[in-house]
Scaffold this motif. Structure first.
Motif, PDB file in Angstrom:
ATOM      1  N   SER A 375      13.966  10.167 -28.201  1.00 44.56           N
ATOM      2  CA  SER A 375      12.943  10.610 -27.259  1.00 44.56           C
ATOM      3  C   SER A 375      11.824  11.261 -28.068  1.00 44.56           C
ATOM      4  O   SER A 375      12.012  12.319 -28.675  1.00 44.56           O
ATOM      5  N   HIS A 376      10.676  10.609 -28.091  1.00 45.31           N
ATOM      6  CA  HIS A 376       9.581  11.022 -28.980  1.00 45.31           C
ATOM      7  C   HIS A 376       8.994  12.366 -28.572  1.00 45.31           C
ATOM      8  O   HIS A 376       8.777  12.641 -27.389  1.00 45.31           O
ATOM      9  N   ILE A 377       8.714  13.187 -29.572  1.00 43.83           N
ATOM     10  CA  ILE A 377       7.941  14.414 -29.366  1.00 43.83           C
ATOM     11  C   ILE A 377       6.752  14.393 -30.314  1.00 43.83           C
ATOM     12  O   ILE A 377       6.843  13.875 -31.434  1.00 43.83           O
ATOM     13  N   ASP A 378       5.634  14.929 -29.871  1.00 43.32           N
ATOM     14  CA  ASP A 378       4.428  14.978 -30.691  1.00 43.32           C
ATOM     15  C   ASP A 378       4.425  16.269 -31.502  1.00 43.32           C
ATOM     16  O   ASP A 378       4.385  17.364 -30.929  1.00 43.32           O
ATOM     17  N   PRO A 379       4.473  16.176 -32.828  1.00 46.31           N
ATOM     18  CA  PRO A 379       4.387  17.397 -33.637  1.00 46.31           C
ATOM     19  C   PRO A 379       2.989  17.989 -33.574  1.00 46.31           C
ATOM     20  O   PRO A 379       2.032  17.324 -33.176  1.00 46.31           O
ATOM     21  N   VAL A 380       2.859  19.243 -33.959  1.00 42.54           N
ATOM     22  CA  VAL A 380       1.556  19.913 -33.951  1.00 42.54           C
ATOM     23  C   VAL A 380       0.585  19.195 -34.879  1.00 42.54           C
ATOM     24  O   VAL A 380      -0.613  19.090 -34.592  1.00 42.54           O
ATOM     25  N   THR A 381       1.089  18.687 -35.999  1.00 40.47           N
ATOM     26  CA  THR A 381       0.265  17.915 -36.936  1.00 40.47           C
ATOM     27  C   THR A 381       0.326  16.446 -36.554  1.00 40.47           C
ATOM     28  O   THR A 381       1.409  15.845 -36.576  1.00 40.47           O
ATOM     29  N   PRO A 382      -0.770  15.809 -36.169  1.00 42.32           N
ATOM     30  CA  PRO A 382      -0.725  14.387 -35.833  1.00 42.32           C
ATOM     31  C   PRO A 382      -0.137  13.561 -36.976  1.00 42.32           C
ATOM     32  O   PRO A 382      -0.389  13.823 -38.152  1.00 42.32           O
ATOM     33  N   LEU A 383       0.646  12.565 -36.621  1.00 35.62           N
ATOM     34  CA  LEU A 383       1.353  11.754 -37.607  1.00 35.62           C
ATOM     35  C   LEU A 383       0.401  11.109 -38.610  1.00 35.62           C
ATOM     36  O   LEU A 383       0.676  11.071 -39.816  1.00 35.62           O
ATOM     37  N   LEU A 536     -11.146  16.433 -36.470  1.00 31.73           N
ATOM     38  CA  LEU A 536     -10.562  17.747 -36.248  1.00 31.73           C
ATOM     39  C   LEU A 536      -9.254  17.842 -37.033  1.00 31.73           C
ATOM     40  O   LEU A 536      -8.485  16.878 -37.107  1.00 31.73           O
ATOM     41  N   LEU A 537      -9.000  19.000 -37.627  1.00 29.41           N
ATOM     42  CA  LEU A 537      -7.777  19.222 -38.394  1.00 29.41           C
ATOM     43  C   LEU A 537      -6.947  20.300 -37.715  1.00 29.41           C
ATOM     44  O   LEU A 537      -7.484  21.303 -37.237  1.00 29.41           O
ATOM     45  N   CYS A 538      -5.649  20.088 -37.675  1.00 33.84           N
ATOM     46  CA  CYS A 538      -4.753  21.044 -37.029  1.00 33.84           C
ATOM     47  C   CYS A 538      -3.390  20.964 -37.702  1.00 33.84           C
ATOM     48  O   CYS A 538      -3.127  20.083 -38.526  1.00 33.84           O
ATOM     49  N   GLY A 539      -2.505  21.875 -37.346  1.00 33.60           N
ATOM     50  CA  GLY A 539      -1.178  21.877 -37.933  1.00 33.60           C
ATOM     51  C   GLY A 539      -1.210  22.207 -39.409  1.00 33.60           C
ATOM     52  O   GLY A 539      -2.055  22.981 -39.877  1.00 33.60           O
ATOM     53  N   VAL A 540      -0.320  21.589 -40.184  1.00 35.16           N
ATOM     54  CA  VAL A 540      -0.183  21.930 -41.600  1.00 35.16           C
ATOM     55  C   VAL A 540      -1.364  21.461 -42.446  1.00 35.16           C
ATOM     56  O   VAL A 540      -1.541  21.934 -43.567  1.00 35.16           O
ATOM     57  N   VAL A 541      -2.179  20.537 -41.929  1.00 35.24           N
ATOM     58  CA  VAL A 541      -3.306  20.042 -42.734  1.00 35.24           C
ATOM     59  C   VAL A 541      -4.578  20.857 -42.505  1.00 35.24           C
ATOM     60  O   VAL A 541      -5.575  20.637 -43.201  1.00 35.24           O
TER      61      VAL A 541
END
Length: 552
Positions: A375-383, A536-541
């Motif tokens: 069941s897919h979940i979207d991480p905070v950092t886009p793949l 836009l940059l988000c998450g670990v990047v």
């Protein structure tokens, strides 16, 4: 001014004009996304408007146009739009899914730059964040053929977009709480046509008008959340001419089943008595049928529409048989000046077969949907950003599902980011196998595929003898009937990170989706564009320096 200076200026001007003419035209849009009160079924509710409109504005473009949309997010939460069916050649950066882009933060803006490269046809856009699609912010996107490319029918008198879909009177935030709490959305409250449903009390305003004897183009798209819909027009037949970007054999239909996320283009001739007629969209495969209506008026017509609504078909076998009548028009031209029939997909060797099985279950007591047990979940950092910045180990793992899931694992379910690693330019067979009692609708971003078969039962290699290997329609969405399977064929030649998802909103939101990563070994601009300057940059990047750009 001296003669030499004048000649130099003239040469400079000519060179500049040549450069301008050499680039494909640009279309610019500024969209303000905001909340507003709407009442399409008579119940006031919070909607999401684009420039004050529900549904949103229609984009009217032509093959190869550059479409630039500057979106101002005036909501109180992040927001994204996807351009359903637009292939974004070499440019998954603009795909508008949470696996490829950071959402637009509240009270900020982001500018999409998409090119409708080598495409024609009828498409839609809609939100992919939260349950925003249940509040609006969707609209039509048409791509007209260039004048130098012949179209296999005469120019219509006019061109109409018809957005049909089921609708809930509960707010999008309430529906989201249902899903987050582990329960399904339940039955919708009605069906809309272009954001309205005619009451039939003589006070309805026509959505469209037709001149007697003239032929009109209707682009019919299902922008709903859950239900397949049957569409028909009182007293009129529909000639199918295009489906999700491909010209079709021009069969005539009394009605069409339009599954969630799908678009059909038909020609309708005003050859009946001049008066009003009803367009009808009603739910399919449901215990109780919901119906939406919209009015078409003949110019100078006299008389109201008949209250008698044409009957809808019954059962999914009828719908399956209709699917089998859809054929690619091999004698027409495509968006490029070469015949569609030159793509002999049936003669290409399959290099990989992937079976995707959808399942429903519970994780920690809450409803979830899965593909091959994930069941897919979207991480905070886009793949896509994690892959581009080289930090995948912090965000996701490739190939955590198998190409052929064991039957014994069908009931197991794990929540994780789900990413297939595809080989660039491989010709792949994907089987969507549906073991459930509900109909499914699958979509693949970044591509068109050949929908070669839909059949009841379970898929086996012997079923390939039933494939249409000559003139299956090239499209981007395919339905899978209960206890059935569907097979598609395609070449993964569009580098990027692309979403395979259920078009049924609650299923996508609760995990029935995955991503395919297609990396070009050359890491060349010939295969994929660099990250946009305004990304836009988000998450670990977030805050990381950009990697070295690709070169030619």
């Amino acid at each position: 001014m001296g003669e030499k200076k004048f000649v130099l200026l003239l040469c400079f001007f000519a060179a500049a004009m040549s450069t301008i003419r050499g680039e494909d035209p640009y279309l610019f849009f500024t969209w303000n996304v905001s909340y507003g009160t709407i009442a399409p079924l008579g119940v006031p509710q919070q909607g999401i408007l684009i420039n004050g409109q529900f549904p949103g504005p229609n984009i009217n473009s032509t093959t190869n146009n550059n479409v630039v949309v500057n979106i101002f997010n005036n909501l109180d939460e992040p927001f994204l739009l996807t351009w359903n069916g637009i292939q974004h050649r070499k440019n998954s950066w603009q795909d508008g899914t949470l696996g490829t882009m950071c959402p637009i933060p509240p009270k900020t803006n982001y500018t999409y730059h998409i090119q409708v490269k080598d495409q024609i046809g009828s498409y839609v856009y809609y939100p992919t964040t939260a349950m925003h699609r249940a509040a609006g912010a969707f609209g039509g996107l048409r791509v007209n053929s260039r004048l130098l490319i012949p179209v296999p029918y005469a120019d219509p008198e006019d061109d109409y977009t018809v957005l049909i879909g089921d609708w809930y009177t509960k707010s999008h935030s309430t529906l989201r709480k249902f899903l987050d709490g582990g329960r399904a959305l339940g039955r919708p409250d009605g069906v809309l046509i272009n954001g309205k449903s005619a009451k039939g009390d003589g006070k309805d305003k026509p959505l469209f008008s037709m001149k007697p004897g003239k032929t009109y183009k209707y682009r019919i798209c299902n922008v709903g959340l859950k239900n397949s819909l049957n569409f028909r027009i009182q007293g009129h037949t529909m000639k199918l001419v295009e489906m999700e970007g491909s010209h079709t054999v021009q069969n005539t239909y009394q009605s069409l089943d339009v599954h969630v996320g799908q678009c059909f283009t038909v020609l309708v001739t005003a050859d009946q008595k001049p008066k009003d007629y009803l367009m009808v969209a009603s739910t399919r495969f449901t215990k109780s049928v919901l119906t939406g209506k919209g009015l078409i008026s003949y110019t100078n017509g006299k008389g109201p529409a008949s209250p008698e609504i044409p009957e809808a078909p019954v059962g999914w076998a009828w719908s399956l048989n209709q699917f089998r009548t859809f054929r690619w028009n091999l004698t027409s031209s495509a968006a490029r000046p070469n015949p569609q029939g030159s793509f002999h997909y049936g003669a290409i060797n399959i290099t990989r077969t992937i079976k995707l099985v959808n399942t429903a279950g519970k994780v920690d007591g809450k409803l979830r949907y899965a593909v091959n047990g994930i069941s897919h979940i979207d991480p905070v950092t886009p793949l896509k950003l994690a892959e581009y910045y080289g930090v995948t180990e912090k965000v996701f793992k490739y190939d955590i599902i198998s190409d052929n899931p064991p039957a014994k694992d069908a009931d197991k379910m794990t929540m994780a980011p789900n990413v297939f690693n595809m080989t660039f330019r491989n010709f792949v067979e994907i089987i969507f196998e549906n073991h459930e009692k509900s109909i499914q609708s699958w979509h693949l971003d970044g591509y068109s595929f050949f929908a070669v078969a839909i059949e009841p039962g379970r898929w086996t290699p012997e079923r390939r003898k039933n494939y249409n290997l000559l003139d299956a329609v090239s499209r981007h969405t395919v339905q899978v009937f209960p206890k059935s399977w569907a097979a598609i064929l395609l070449t993964f030649d569009n580098a990027g990170m692309w979403n395979i998802r259920s078009e049924v909103a609650e299923r996508r939101y609760l995990g029935q989706q995955l991503y395919t990563s297609i990396l070009s070994p050359a890491r060349s601009l010939r295969d994929e564009y660099n990250i946009p300057d305004n990304a836009l940059l988000c998450g670990v990047v977030k805050g990381m320096p950009k990697p070295p750009p690709y070169s030619i």
